[in-house]
Enzyme design. Structure first.
Site, PDB file in Angstrom:
ATOM      1  NE  ARG A 237      -4.183  -1.611   0.129  1.00  4.99           N
ATOM      2  CZ  ARG A 237      -4.221  -2.740  -0.585  1.00  4.99           C
ATOM      3  NH1 ARG A 237      -3.191  -3.076  -1.357  1.00  4.99           N
ATOM      4  NH2 ARG A 237      -5.273  -3.539  -0.544  1.00  4.99           N
ATOM      5  CD  GLU A 266      -3.398   3.125  -5.234  1.00  6.66           C
ATOM      6  OE1 GLU A 266      -4.444   2.440  -5.361  1.00  6.66           O
ATOM      7  OE2 GLU A 266      -2.288   2.635  -4.983  1.00  6.66           O
ATOM      8  CG  HIS A 285      -3.388  -0.854  -6.688  1.00  7.00           C
ATOM      9  ND1 HIS A 285      -3.796  -0.219  -5.538  1.00  7.00           N
ATOM     10  CD2 HIS A 285      -3.226  -2.163  -6.336  1.00  7.00           C
ATOM     11  CE1 HIS A 285      -3.882  -1.089  -4.538  1.00  7.00           C
ATOM     12  NE2 HIS A 285      -3.548  -2.271  -5.011  1.00  7.00           N
TER      13      HIS A 285
END
Length: 319
Positions: A237, A266, A285
């Site tokens: 993360r 994000e 991601h």
């Protein structure tokens, strides 16, 4: 009839079983993220919500959904959900562990290789017409075979990355909340304290969940311990790393490179300083983004929602 709200447009095959039993409503897009207010409005009558990692399910949202019985999150992580608020309101939270282990490990090692060998930088230059000659030291990177890898977070994905590293004859160090003697014995991995791992590793791979204990785990002090030839890979993360400290270390060549699949915010803003650096390889991601894995994750979400709404115990219950 119980109502299910899904915060993204998903493939028909992923939601077919739910549509047979419940009233299912989906957001109209698979790309455009809902705002918090839109989610409150769209899910106001929902008994179940099927969420993505980018959806912020906070105390305010939970309080606005009086019928809610279950939140099923598409991903292993669930730091986007206020699990304490859910627990206080008798709401079950589920996730999708296990099924994405090997796919995420593939991505982590792919990112490590691409960053080490400057693959993305070279590809961009070729397409831009900058490849004019074959200079002996142009695009030279770091060898992976035989190097030392330090894995921070030796869960299922960490073990899978370590097994891949062994195929490259790498020396595997790991740091974890609990030492794993069985893994050490079976595969020859070596436990190390965090500072030792940072000092000795050529490649450092972050695979920890984001918790109050791991937030900002890698900051200025930790980066200063790394070799100036070291590469850091984050597929955990974004919040695990102090991004300003990482930028400073990369910009001043205190460490060699970084490969990032995750960011603190994000989607990452296009003016983010880390995106300006040539020694940073970035991805949006995509750790678990294979077709087979994503469909398997969706199947787990659907089964969990079905179980809770039928008053059965779901698999992969978080709270």
């Amino acid at each position: 009839m119980d109502k299910v709200f899904i915060t993204r447009k998903l493939p028909d095959e992923a939601v077919a079983s739910l549509k047979e039993k419940f009233e299912v409503k989906m957001w109209h897009s698979d790309e455009i993220q809902m705002t918090s207010e839109e989610l409150k409005i769209e899910a106001k009558d929902a008994h179940a919500i099927w969420t993505m990692l980018s959806d912020k399910v906070d105390r305010s949202l939970i309080a606005s959904l009086p019928n809610l019985k279950v939140i099923s999150n598409l991903g292993v992580g669930y730091n986007n959900i206020d699990v304490e608020a859910a627990k206080e309101n008798g709401i079950i939270v589920t996730n999708t562990p296990g099924v994405l282990t090997e796919t995420t490990a593939d991505l982590a090692f792919s990112l490590l290789l691409a960053t080490a060998r400057r693959v993305m930088e070279a590809e961009r230059d070729l397409r831009a017409g900058h490849w004019k000659s074959r200079s002996p030291m142009q695009y030279t990177g770091m060898d992976v075979f035989g190097a030392t890898i330090g894995i921070i977070g030796m869960g299922r994905i960490g073990e899978a990355v370590a097994r891949r590293a062994k195929g490259f004859n790498m020396n595997v160090l790991y740091h974890n909340r609990t030492r794993k003697m069985d893994v050490e014995k079976e595969f020859g991995f070596t436990y190390a304290e965090l500072d030792t791992l940072l000092e000795e590793s050529d490649f450092i791979v972050l695979l920890t969940p984001l918790t109050p204990e791991t937030k900002g785990l890698i900051g200025e002090r930790e980066l200063s311990l790394m070799k100036d030839t070291a590469t850091i890979i984050n597929v955990a993360r974004g919040g695990v790393v102090d991004e300003q400290a990482l930028y400073d270390a990369l910009a001043t060549n205190k460490i060699w490179a970084a490969g990032l699949d995750v960011f603190e915010v994000e989607p990452v803003p296009l003016d983010h300083p880390l995106l300006t650096l040539p020694n940073v390889t970035v991805l949006p991601h995509i750790g678990s983004a294979s077709i087979r894995t994503r469909l398997a994750m969706m199947q787990m979400n659907a089964k969990a929602i079905e179980a809770v709404l039928e008053e059965k115990e779901p698999e992969n219950r978080v709270v």
